[in-house]
Write a protein that holds these residues in place. Structure first.
Motif, PDB file in Angstrom:
ATOM      1  N   LEU A   1      69.677 -12.444 -36.309  1.00 26.55           N
ATOM      2  CA  LEU A   1      70.142 -11.191 -35.717  1.00 26.55           C
ATOM      3  C   LEU A   1      71.614 -11.281 -35.319  1.00 26.55           C
ATOM      4  N   LEU A   2      72.011 -12.431 -34.786  1.00 24.51           N
ATOM      5  CA  LEU A   2      73.416 -12.626 -34.433  1.00 24.51           C
ATOM      6  C   LEU A   2      74.291 -12.602 -35.684  1.00 24.51           C
ATOM      7  N   THR A   3      73.835 -13.264 -36.733  1.00 32.66           N
ATOM      8  CA  THR A   3      74.593 -13.299 -37.979  1.00 32.66           C
ATOM      9  C   THR A   3      74.717 -11.902 -38.576  1.00 32.66           C
ATOM     10  N   LYS A   4      73.634 -11.155 -38.569  1.00 31.53           N
ATOM     11  CA  LYS A   4      73.636  -9.793 -39.111  1.00 31.53           C
ATOM     12  C   LYS A   4      74.614  -8.901 -38.357  1.00 31.53           C
ATOM     13  N   ALA A   5      74.794  -9.172 -37.061  1.00 30.94           N
ATOM     14  CA  ALA A   5      75.724  -8.382 -36.243  1.00 30.94           C
ATOM     15  C   ALA A   5      77.158  -8.878 -36.358  1.00 30.94           C
ATOM     16  N   GLY A   6      77.387  -9.925 -37.162  1.00 29.84           N
ATOM     17  CA  GLY A   6      78.744 -10.441 -37.370  1.00 29.84           C
ATOM     18  C   GLY A   6      79.093 -11.658 -36.554  1.00 29.84           C
ATOM     19  N   TYR A   7      78.090 -12.278 -35.914  1.00 30.91           N
ATOM     20  CA  TYR A   7      78.340 -13.454 -35.077  1.00 30.91           C
ATOM     21  C   TYR A   7      77.614 -14.648 -35.697  1.00 30.91           C
ATOM     22  N   ASN A   8      78.214 -15.253 -36.711  1.00 35.18           N
ATOM     23  CA  ASN A   8      77.573 -16.329 -37.452  1.00 35.18           C
ATOM     24  C   ASN A   8      77.787 -17.668 -36.743  1.00 35.18           C
ATOM     25  N   VAL A   9      76.929 -17.955 -35.774  1.00 38.45           N
ATOM     26  CA  VAL A   9      77.041 -19.222 -35.035  1.00 38.45           C
ATOM     27  C   VAL A   9      76.241 -20.330 -35.714  1.00 38.45           C
ATOM     28  N   GLY A  10      75.567 -20.000 -36.814  1.00 39.00           N
ATOM     29  CA  GLY A  10      74.748 -21.000 -37.494  1.00 39.00           C
ATOM     30  C   GLY A  10      73.407 -21.161 -36.819  1.00 39.00           C
TER      31      GLY A  10
END
Length: 446
Positions: free
Chosen positions: A273-282
């Motif tokens: 969900l974070l990656t989909k929102a543009g926050y790719n923390v891995g």
């Protein structure tokens, strides 16, 4: 935040708090009118009425006369505005009824409205904007029942009516660049015209006619929400701007269906969900957030009620800090008043060996009732860190309270206060309002 529907709590003051402070309507003035934007970017609009009406351009020239129930079809063809198929020259067309009785109404796309309807080209877009202009008190008839249940204790409904009136007058010209004052959605206040009127909410509006909230003789931004989760919030912890009348207070919303709620994610789901929102923390490794304590809360990453101001997520690709409001939107949370735990569910059963004096006879499945295992962190962890350990079935549990931004009037709290009010006190709505809006005056201005 309405018949146990999800009351619109949703974020009614995000823009207003950062804009001008409207000084209000002076004492003794008649009922002001308000322009409500109903639709924008429309290609076709059908107007009718239960009485005769006429269409006029901005110069007052009559473009057409219509009998009751006759339809006036408005459309846009390229840059040309067509009225019943004929091109007209007008920047703004007003539809006025010849009957001004309380039973007269205009109908737009099969929805009925009090007052006047006007149509103009949508600013900077190829479409038509429909505006309903009417007295504020009649506008409130179509608002209050969409913001609070008409069946609740009358003093709570009256408190909502005063808050909605104050908010409307404070918001005059909010959407002036679009050719109207307020919209008809949760960005302002939900307005459905005559379709949403009820006799009980009309009574609440009439009983509080002209009454508003002021702070130092100016109208306030009378924000409201569904449920505070036990404590409301300071404005600066939600929208950055401190307002002296929007301060956290004890809420009495314990009977709200949103008083306690829970959501769960696997670490993988939250990472995605974070990656989909543009926050790719891995791959998620840790969440940094102070533990929720009883209000008033002093932690730097939380507001006075405990609502999350900031939260940090750390993963194999780095970390990101989000506001509580941003995370609420990303995860569709009811509010920002929540805590997080890393939990591993306990097994539903265990295998135990079966033995006797003759030896081992296999195993037996035994049902168990153990509590989930909650992460303890590492010996050098700070209390604000929740580490993802990678244990099988590990889950991130979000336990929250309340519904909405938590500023100003709590509707479920108002309901509880009104239910305990003296039966003979027809002005108890003022007590409710002065609890949730600190230091205000409740004033009749017309």
């Amino acid at each position: 935040m309405s018949r146990n529907k999800k009351l619109r709590f949703i974020s009614l003051c995000s823009i207003l708090i950062l804009t001008f402070l409207f000084s209000g309507v002076s004492h003794g003035q008649g009922v002001p009118s308000i322009r409500v934007g109903l639709w924008a970017n429309q290609q076709n609009i059908v107007i009718s009425s239960n009485t005769s009406f006429q269409a006029l351009n901005e110069n007052g020239e009559v473009l057409g006369r219509f009998s009751n129930k006759e339809k006036a079809a408005f459309s846009l063809q390229g840059t040309q505005i067509l009225l019943n198929g004929k091109s007209i020259t007008a920047k703004n067309v007003e539809f006025r009824m010849t009957d001004d009785s309380s039973d007269a109404y205009m109908e737009v796309n099969k929805r009925s409205y009090r007052g006047m309807i006007s149509i103009h080209k949508t600013i900077d877009k190829a479409g038509l904007t429909v505006v309903n202009t009417l007295p504020v008190e009649q506008y409130l008839y179509g608002v209050v029942a969409r913001e609070i249940s008409p069946e609740w204790a009358l003093e709570a409904v009256k408190a909502q009516a005063v808050a909605a009136r104050t908010y409307a007058l404070f918001s005059i010209n909010k959407h002036n660049a679009d050719g109207f004052d307020v919209c008809s959605t949760t960005d302002c206040q939900v307005y459905d015209g005559r379709e949403s009127e009820s006799e009980r909410t009309k009574k609440a509006v009439d009983d509080t006619r002209g009454i508003v909230l002021q702070y130092e003789n100016k109208l306030i931004s009378a924000c409201f929400h569904s449920s505070g989760g036990g404590f409301t919030e300071n404005s600066e912890n939600v929208w950055s701007s401190p307002l002296p009348y929007l301060k956290g207070v004890v809420d009495y919303d314990q009977q709200s269906p949103y008083y306690k709620w829970k959501k769960e994610y696997t670490p993988q789901e939250l990472s995605q969900l974070l990656t989909k929102a543009g926050y790719n923390v891995g791959d998620l490794q840790a969440i940094v957030l102070s533990r929720l304590s009883a209000p008033p809360v002093t932690a730097v990453d939380r507001g006075v009620s405990g609502r999350v101001k900031t939260i940090r997520f750390t993963g194999t690709n780095g970390s990101v800090m989000l506001t509580g409001t941003k995370l609420r939107g990303l995860l569709a949370l009811n509010s920002t008043l929540f805590d997080m735990s890393i939990v591993t569910p306990a097994p539903a059963s265990i295998e135990v060996p079966i033995t006797d004096s003759f030896g081992d006879h296999g195993t037996k499945k035994v049902e168990v009732n153990l509590k989930p295992s909650v992460e303890k962190g590492l010996i050098n962890d700070k209390d604000i860190i929740r580490r993802i350990t990678g244990r099988p079935q590990e889950r991130i549990v979000i336990n929250g309270s309340g519904f909405g931004h938590g500023l100003g009037l709590s509707q479920w709290g108002a309901k509880a206060m009104a239910e305990k009010a003296p039966q003979s006190d027809a002005a108890y709505f003022k007590t409710i309002l002065k609890h949730y809006y600190q230091g205000v005056d409740v004033v009749k201005i017309y």
